[in-house]
Design a protein around this motif. Sequence first.
Motif, PDB file in Angstrom:
ATOM      1  N   MET A 173       0.948  -1.293  -0.060  1.00  0.00           N
ATOM      2  CA  MET A 173      -0.043  -0.073  -0.178  1.00  0.00           C
ATOM      3  C   MET A 173       0.880   1.136  -0.065  1.00  0.00           C
ATOM      4  SD  MET A 173      -3.126  -0.572  -0.220  1.00  0.00           S
ATOM      5  CE  MET A 173      -4.011  -2.334  -0.030  1.00  0.00           C
ATOM      6  N   VAL A 174       0.597   1.990  -0.938  1.00  0.00           N
ATOM      7  CA  VAL A 174       1.275   3.366  -1.053  1.00  0.00           C
ATOM      8  C   VAL A 174       0.610   4.462   0.043  1.00  0.00           C
ATOM      9  CG1 VAL A 174       2.102   5.265  -2.739  1.00  0.00           C
ATOM     10  CG2 VAL A 174       1.736   3.071  -3.338  1.00  0.00           C
ATOM     11  N   PRO A 175       1.691   5.290   0.614  1.00  0.00           N
ATOM     12  CA  PRO A 175       0.964   5.939   1.792  1.00  0.00           C
ATOM     13  C   PRO A 175       0.390   7.067   0.943  1.00  0.00           C
ATOM     14  CG  PRO A 175       3.392   5.946   1.808  1.00  0.00           C
ATOM     15  CD  PRO A 175       2.869   5.080   0.759  1.00  0.00           C
ATOM     16  N   LYS A 176      -0.557   7.681   1.880  1.00  0.00           N
ATOM     17  CA  LYS A 176      -1.107   9.201   1.412  1.00  0.00           C
ATOM     18  C   LYS A 176      -0.057  10.239   1.711  1.00  0.00           C
ATOM     19  CE  LYS A 176      -5.704   7.254   1.985  1.00  0.00           C
ATOM     20  NZ  LYS A 176      -7.103   7.284   2.868  1.00  0.00           N
ATOM     21  N   THR A 177       0.461  10.559   0.774  1.00  0.00           N
ATOM     22  CA  THR A 177       1.646  11.774   0.975  1.00  0.00           C
ATOM     23  C   THR A 177       1.900  12.428  -0.372  1.00  0.00           C
ATOM     24  OG1 THR A 177       3.726  12.154   2.103  1.00  0.00           O
ATOM     25  CG2 THR A 177       3.362  10.123   0.682  1.00  0.00           C
ATOM     26  N   THR A 178       3.034  13.213  -0.310  1.00  0.00           N
ATOM     27  CA  THR A 178       3.138  13.863  -1.762  1.00  0.00           C
ATOM     28  C   THR A 178       3.689  13.029  -2.786  1.00  0.00           C
ATOM     29  OG1 THR A 178       5.534  14.323  -1.134  1.00  0.00           O
ATOM     30  CG2 THR A 178       3.719  15.968  -0.063  1.00  0.00           C
ATOM     31  N   ILE A 179       3.726  13.483  -3.909  1.00  0.00           N
ATOM     32  CA  ILE A 179       4.123  12.588  -4.841  1.00  0.00           C
ATOM     33  C   ILE A 179       5.475  12.295  -4.855  1.00  0.00           C
ATOM     34  CG2 ILE A 179       4.487  12.829  -7.433  1.00  0.00           C
ATOM     35  CD1 ILE A 179       1.632  12.252  -6.814  1.00  0.00           C
ATOM     36  N   PRO A 180       6.403  13.624  -4.488  1.00  0.00           N
ATOM     37  CA  PRO A 180       7.763  13.145  -4.271  1.00  0.00           C
ATOM     38  C   PRO A 180       8.038  11.857  -3.171  1.00  0.00           C
ATOM     39  CG  PRO A 180       7.623  15.349  -4.366  1.00  0.00           C
ATOM     40  CD  PRO A 180       6.255  14.689  -4.468  1.00  0.00           C
ATOM     41  N   GLU A 181       7.391  12.163  -1.971  1.00  0.00           N
ATOM     42  CA  GLU A 181       7.275  10.990  -1.103  1.00  0.00           C
ATOM     43  C   GLU A 181       6.832   9.630  -1.780  1.00  0.00           C
ATOM     44  OE1 GLU A 181       5.399  13.158   2.000  1.00  0.00           O
ATOM     45  OE2 GLU A 181       7.382  13.840   2.801  1.00  0.00           O
ATOM     46  N   ARG A 182       5.878   9.584  -2.365  1.00  0.00           N
ATOM     47  CA  ARG A 182       5.291   8.358  -2.930  1.00  0.00           C
ATOM     48  C   ARG A 182       6.489   7.721  -4.002  1.00  0.00           C
ATOM     49  NH1 ARG A 182      -1.052   8.859  -4.552  1.00  0.00           N
ATOM     50  NH2 ARG A 182      -1.745   8.094  -2.221  1.00  0.00           N
ATOM     51  N   ILE A 183       7.140   8.582  -4.852  1.00  0.00           N
ATOM     52  CA  ILE A 183       8.036   8.265  -5.598  1.00  0.00           C
ATOM     53  C   ILE A 183       9.276   7.408  -4.840  1.00  0.00           C
ATOM     54  CG2 ILE A 183       9.768   8.643  -7.362  1.00  0.00           C
ATOM     55  CD1 ILE A 183       7.729  10.821  -8.380  1.00  0.00           C
ATOM     56  N   GLU A 184       9.474   8.030  -3.664  1.00  0.00           N
ATOM     57  CA  GLU A 184      10.806   7.652  -2.846  1.00  0.00           C
ATOM     58  C   GLU A 184      10.227   6.362  -2.172  1.00  0.00           C
ATOM     59  OE1 GLU A 184      13.348   8.828   1.018  1.00  0.00           O
ATOM     60  OE2 GLU A 184      11.942  10.388   0.102  1.00  0.00           O
ATOM     61  N   PHE A 185       9.078   6.158  -1.820  1.00  0.00           N
ATOM     62  CA  PHE A 185       8.485   4.956  -1.286  1.00  0.00           C
ATOM     63  C   PHE A 185       8.434   3.865  -2.047  1.00  0.00           C
ATOM     64  CE2 PHE A 185       5.067   1.972  -0.242  1.00  0.00           C
ATOM     65  CZ  PHE A 185       5.258   1.698   0.915  1.00  0.00           C
ATOM     66  N   VAL A 186       7.970   3.984  -3.314  1.00  0.00           N
ATOM     67  CA  VAL A 186       8.158   2.954  -4.380  1.00  0.00           C
ATOM     68  C   VAL A 186       9.477   2.371  -4.913  1.00  0.00           C
ATOM     69  CG1 VAL A 186       7.761   2.612  -6.791  1.00  0.00           C
ATOM     70  CG2 VAL A 186       5.806   3.414  -5.467  1.00  0.00           C
TER      71      VAL A 186
END
Length: 191
Positions: A173-186
């Motif tokens: 599950m991808v966290p509900k956060t900013t796009i840059p933070e989502r990219i970093e998470f992935v």
Amino acid sequence: MNVAEEKRRKIVITGAPGTGKTVLVEGLEAQGFTCYHEIIRTMTAEAKKQGKKTAELTINPLNFVEDPMAFNRMLLEGRLAHYETALKKQDAISFFDRGLPDVLAYMDYFEQEYPNEFLETCDANRYDTIFMVPPWKEIYVSDNERLETYEQAEELHHHLVEAYQRFGYKLIMVPKTTIPERIEFVLNNVT
């Protein structure tokens, strides 16, 4: 550089409409990753343009086509073509905006039956990692191709989860956060 086939990773970013998955995929592409874009929005717009006319707005693109099974088959074949193209390329990582099981999830949502070949196609063409972008009411927007309400998007989310789990995938599950933070998470979870 020739990347061995077993090292080529096929990563799906999926989720209900309006969750930010396409923006996430575009952000990954902007960083130089090979990305295969969603095809349903184009197919739905084309079906609406060429199909039967309906006075009411509907979330089901099958209301705009003469042959719903042919439409779903084209969608499955389009996603399979993306998958097969990725197999032929030498990219270490390929990202897909939706995967093959998404077709089944939507057919389940619209209570459509599908032949075994749909299941077999999904089972035979496996992805390495599945990221699920959850519904997020604060960013949800509908438009000319995304006609679902937020509540319908939540329902679709559950069908997507069930479709991928049916094939034994573990969902991240991808966290509900900013796009840059989502990219970093992935990227932290695939590299």
